[in-house]
Scaffold this active site. Structure first.
Site, short mmCIF file in Angstrom:
data_model
loop_
_atom_site.label_atom_id
_atom_site.label_comp_id
_atom_site.label_asym_id
_atom_site.label_seq_id
_atom_site.Cartn_x
_atom_site.Cartn_y
_atom_site.Cartn_z
N GLU A 50 0.87 -1.18 0.00
CA GLU A 50 0.00 0.00 0.00
C GLU A 50 0.90 1.23 0.00
O GLU A 50 1.84 1.32 0.79
CB GLU A 50 -0.89 0.04 1.24
N ASP A 61 -5.18 9.38 10.12
CA ASP A 61 -3.81 9.00 10.39
C ASP A 61 -3.31 9.54 11.72
O ASP A 61 -3.60 10.67 12.10
CB ASP A 61 -2.89 9.51 9.27
#
Length: 278
Positions: A50, A61
């Site tokens: 990824e 995040d």
């Protein structure tokens, strides 16, 4: 149509093991080093890679991956350069599946149709776009599927049985189960709870179910991989990268090796999972 992701999971099923999936931010700490790291991942044990698309406002995040995105943006990384990096990777590796992960805004600015054409021709296999819910499938999900890209959806601990069918409706490649409630890198995944969640999702789909968020050690990766079709590790790799940088945040001679060594160690954990289960 079989994508590289479909082919890789079929191959791993024959081998009787789960996938080890790595996440790193494109362009971190700089575009050239980032490409060298990604080229080193398959040999180190990554089954699927990824690649994060740097964005200024990454809601899901944690601090480590936010900082990685900011380092990449500071080094001049763009979505166009991310696709160029994929193309360059493909010159030497036509088998390892590559998934772009991130937020819709950069793709929207790039132009959806142009992005899908360029992503497909560069060698991208799938997309994980964390801020596009199923209600917005016509924006990107359906055009991506039509273009021959897998669209991988996130399921979370709060995705109940009523919501799950909507989440799975146009998902392909694999289902990404977020093991914790919260941002990346914020807590450790509980393998017992995750195992029950994976079993529940599998009652609704025949797709592989991979687990990410909260996996930082080979032992944790092994525990998750005993129940899931894949374990995804991001923050631990980003931390290894960051730890190899100099005082100004620049790559050193140790940077590529630091990430590759961490990948190798985590991959051994995942590969040991099925033996541990038997």
């Amino acid at each position: 149509m079989t994508t590289r992701i479909d082919a890789r999971f079929a191959e791993l099923k024959k081998q009787g093991r789960s996938a080890f999936i790595t996440f790193l931010m494109a362009g971190d700490p700089d575009p050239a080093t980032s490409l060298d790291i990604i080229k080193a991942l398959p040999k180190a044990g990554a089954d699927i890679i990824e690649i994060g698309m740097p964005f200024t406002d990454p809601m899901a995040d944690g601090p480590a991956i936010q900082a990685a995105g900011l380092r990449a943006l500071k080094a001049g990384m763009t979505l166009k350069k991310t696709l160029a990096m994929v193309r360059e990777f493909r010159n030497g590796d036509n088998a390892t599946p590559l998934v772009l992960m991130g937020y819709y805004n950069p793709i929207y600015i790039y132009g959806v149709d142009k992005f899908l054409v360029d992503a497909k021709s560069a060698g991208v296999d799938g997309l994980i776009i964390v801020d596009l819910p199923p209600e917005e499938d016509e924006e990107l999900c359906l055009p991506a599927l039509k273009a021959g890209l897998n669209f991988i959806r996130l399921a979370t601990p709060t995705t109940d049985d009523k919501r799950l069918p909507a989440v799975l409706a146009n998902t392909s490649g694999f289902v990404y189960y977020v093991a914790i409630t919260g941002i990346t890198g914020s807590a450790a995944a509980d393998s017992g709870v995750v195992g029950e969640a994976v079993a529940r999702i599998k009652r609704h789909t025949s797709l592989p179910v991979c687990v990410g968020f909260g996996i930082r050690t080979p032992e944790a990766a092994r525990a998750i991989a005993q129940n899931a079709d894949g374990a995804v590790v991001g923050t631990a790799l980003v931390d290894a990268l960051r730890g190899s940088l100099d005082a100004e945040g620049r790559a050193t001679a140790k940077t590529v090796g630091a990430v590759a060594d961490m990948v190798s160690s985590l991959a051994q954990g995942v590969r040991g999972a099925k033996q541990a289960a038997e």
